[in-house]
Design a protein around this motif. Structure first.
Motif, PDB file in Angstrom:
ATOM      1  N   UNK A 200      -8.071   5.367   2.873  1.00 11.43           N
ATOM      2  CA  UNK A 200      -7.857   6.569   2.074  1.00 11.43           C
ATOM      3  C   UNK A 200      -6.646   7.354   2.584  1.00 11.43           C
ATOM      4  N   UNK A 201      -6.812   8.669   2.809  1.00  9.08           N
ATOM      5  CA  UNK A 201      -5.660   9.476   3.221  1.00  9.08           C
ATOM      6  C   UNK A 201      -5.216   9.184   4.648  1.00  9.08           C
ATOM      7  N   UNK A 202      -6.063   8.549   5.447  1.00 10.92           N
ATOM      8  CA  UNK A 202      -5.688   8.262   6.824  1.00 10.92           C
ATOM      9  C   UNK A 202      -4.536   7.256   6.899  1.00 10.92           C
ATOM     10  N   UNK A 203      -4.357   6.453   5.860  1.00  6.68           N
ATOM     11  CA  UNK A 203      -3.269   5.469   5.848  1.00  6.68           C
ATOM     12  C   UNK A 203      -1.930   6.069   5.439  1.00  6.68           C
ATOM     13  N   UNK A 204      -1.923   7.341   5.029  1.00  3.43           N
ATOM     14  CA  UNK A 204      -0.667   7.950   4.576  1.00  3.43           C
ATOM     15  C   UNK A 204       0.398   7.960   5.672  1.00  3.43           C
ATOM     16  N   UNK A 205      -0.028   8.109   6.923  1.00  2.00           N
ATOM     17  CA  UNK A 205       0.950   8.149   8.015  1.00  2.00           C
ATOM     18  C   UNK A 205       1.629   6.802   8.190  1.00  2.00           C
ATOM     19  N   UNK A 206       0.865   5.720   8.094  1.00  2.00           N
ATOM     20  CA  UNK A 206       1.467   4.383   8.190  1.00  2.00           C
ATOM     21  C   UNK A 206       2.492   4.187   7.079  1.00  2.00           C
ATOM     22  N   UNK A 207       2.153   4.632   5.878  1.00  2.00           N
ATOM     23  CA  UNK A 207       3.087   4.513   4.759  1.00  2.00           C
ATOM     24  C   UNK A 207       4.345   5.330   5.023  1.00  2.00           C
ATOM     25  N   UNK A 237      -0.633  -1.533   3.260  1.00  2.00           N
ATOM     26  CA  UNK A 237       0.265  -1.300   4.387  1.00  2.00           C
ATOM     27  C   UNK A 237       0.963  -2.594   4.789  1.00  2.00           C
ATOM     28  N   UNK A 238       0.233  -3.688   4.818  1.00  2.00           N
ATOM     29  CA  UNK A 238       0.828  -4.973   5.172  1.00  2.00           C
ATOM     30  C   UNK A 238       1.902  -5.372   4.160  1.00  2.00           C
ATOM     31  N   UNK A 239       1.627  -5.148   2.884  1.00  2.00           N
ATOM     32  CA  UNK A 239       2.619  -5.474   1.841  1.00  2.00           C
ATOM     33  C   UNK A 239       3.878  -4.619   2.009  1.00  2.00           C
ATOM     34  N   UNK A 240       3.709  -3.324   2.279  1.00  2.00           N
ATOM     35  CA  UNK A 240       4.871  -2.463   2.490  1.00  2.00           C
ATOM     36  C   UNK A 240       5.662  -2.894   3.721  1.00  2.00           C
ATOM     37  N   UNK A 241       4.954  -3.316   4.771  1.00  2.00           N
ATOM     38  CA  UNK A 241       5.649  -3.797   5.973  1.00  2.00           C
ATOM     39  C   UNK A 241       6.474  -5.040   5.656  1.00  2.00           C
ATOM     40  N   UNK A 242       5.902  -5.947   4.873  1.00  2.00           N
ATOM     41  CA  UNK A 242       6.651  -7.151   4.477  1.00  2.00           C
ATOM     42  C   UNK A 242       7.889  -6.783   3.658  1.00  2.00           C
ATOM     43  N   UNK A 243       7.749  -5.805   2.778  1.00  2.00           N
ATOM     44  CA  UNK A 243       8.883  -5.384   1.964  1.00  2.00           C
ATOM     45  C   UNK A 243       9.988  -4.771   2.817  1.00  2.00           C
ATOM     46  N   UNK A 244       9.605  -3.945   3.791  1.00  2.00           N
ATOM     47  CA  UNK A 244      10.599  -3.345   4.684  1.00  2.00           C
ATOM     48  C   UNK A 244      11.292  -4.422   5.503  1.00  2.00           C
ATOM     49  N   UNK A 245      10.524  -5.374   5.999  1.00  4.97           N
ATOM     50  CA  UNK A 245      11.117  -6.452   6.788  1.00  4.97           C
ATOM     51  C   UNK A 245      12.114  -7.261   5.957  1.00  4.97           C
ATOM     52  N   UNK A 246      11.763  -7.523   4.706  1.00  2.00           N
ATOM     53  CA  UNK A 246      12.681  -8.259   3.831  1.00  2.00           C
ATOM     54  C   UNK A 246      13.958  -7.456   3.586  1.00  2.00           C
TER      55      UNK A 246
END
Length: 381
Positions: A200-207, A237-246
């Motif tokens: 939920x909102x706790x993942x906002x920081x990772x994003x 979060x994992x998908x966003x990390x992959x996108x940033x890495x790409x």
């Protein structure tokens, strides 16, 4: 405090990643070390072995659900635990366990202590499903004000006692060799570590960190971001990390899921971004901390801010601003680089000194035992 206390039941929602859960484990282990009889009941989780390996019994009681049928099973499960272990004092952590335990002990002469680890919805019907027991422990001053105000707890039963920490488990100098062997030889650096539930909102920081990473990468082209934790937004979060890495053309970010070697990751870190218990554990590892998470953003934890931020349990519930990736990137960047090593060390030392002096599990348990003595003797002061 003599060792002739009755058996103590610590009731928690679950024993997975989280500050309240870790505190319950630390409290149980310290009570056990002092010779008190203690049993823990929860819905279970990956941290249960941290109890059983010390000889502390754990009973599975499903207190992590609002489903009425599940809560009914939890009610009868608690009754069985209390009878099996001849429990004479119950200490419930969080609202659902507190409410269930209040029903179970009603009319049985068993004292109930509750601990509230944060703020809760106070509207209908939740306010009327909130119970406090003979004593209600608030982990910080802002939680105390929440208990007295929106939730309506009598001020005279509230005690403010922060969560306790096993200062030898989280410390500088933890062996990171196994971690380095797992992660591989080409780690780059500097290293930013974030540990949190990814729910939920706790993942906002990772994003926000992932959105800040390209800006940080422009200044520190070998920077690495490590995101620890799991939950219902882990895949996002994992998908966003992959996108940033790409986008960056290299493995700059990694969402590594739930980990039990958090102390090793903190010892790898140059900066830790966290709130609440994970922020405090990073302080114990003498790492500079950026407070971002529950409540929003409060920035770099300096020695001057430590006692102020402690009043909100190192969250952004008071004085926080909305998470802004640009601000987050600027504050992290101000702490990185070889020329900032002395400042990072200064901030890290100040953090550990505060936690050791004020928040050790030994000192916190002593204060909780005083609360137990109050309810067992009927002391109203």
């Amino acid at each position: 405090m003599p060792n002739n206390l009755p058996t103590i039941l610590l009731a928690a929602m679950a024993l997975d990643l989280g500050g309240a859960e870790t505190h319950v484990i630390s409290l149980a282990r310290e009570l056990h070390r002092r010779g008190h009889r203690v049993v823990v009941a929860s819905a279970g989780g990956r941290m249960v072995p941290m109890l059983t390996e010390r000889g502390i019994p754990h009973e599975v009681v499903p207190m992590a659900s609002r489903n009425p049928l599940v809560m009914a099973r939890a009610f009868f499960g608690l009754r069985r635990v209390i009878a099996r272990y001849n429990v004479g004092l119950v200490h419930a952590h969080a609202r659902i366990p507190a409410w269930l335990c209040s029903l179970v002990v009603r009319g049985r002469g068993i004292p109930l202590v509750t601990t509230y680890h944060g703020t809760y919805a106070a509207g209908f019907p939740w306010k009327y499903l909130t119970t406090f027991g003979q004593r209600a422990i608030a982990v910080s001053e802002d939680v105390r004000r929440h208990l007295e105000g929106p939730l309506g707890a009598p001020p005279e039963i509230i005690r403010v006692i922060p969560n306790g920490f096993e200062t030898g488990e989280f410390r500088p100098g933890v062996d990171i060799g196994p971690l380095l062997a797992e992660l591989g030889p080409d780690l780059g650096g500097p290293h930013v570590v974030h540990a949190s539930r990814l729910t939920d909102e706790f993942a906002d920081t990772a994003v926000a960190l992932l959105r800040a990473l390209p800006s940080l990468n422009a200044q520190f082209p070998t920077i690495r971001l490590w995101i620890l934790g799991d939950g219902n937004r882990y895949a996002e979060v994992q998908r966003l990390a992959d996108e940033v890495n790409a986008r960056l053309g290299r493995p700059a970010a990694a969402a590594v899921g739930h980990r039990l070697d958090v102390a090793a990751f903190f010892n790898l870190a140059d900066v830790v971004v966290a709130v609440a218990r994970t922020a405090t554990e990073a302080m114990l590892c003498e790492r500079p901390v950026v407070i971002a998470g529950e409540g929003g953003y409060r920035g770099i934890l300096t020695p001057e801010r430590i006692p102020v931020y402690a009043a909100a349990n190192f969250t952004a519930r008071e004085g926080g601003t909305p998470l802004d990736p640009a601000v987050l990137a600027a504050d992290i960047a101000s702490l990185l680089g070889p020329e900032r090593a002395a400042e990072r060390a200064r901030l890290g030392r100040a953090g550990r000194e505060f936690v050791v002096a004020s928040l050790s599990i030994e000192s916190v348990t002593a204060r909780i035992l005083d609360v137990y003595a109050e309810v067992l003797t009927g002391d109203r002061q």
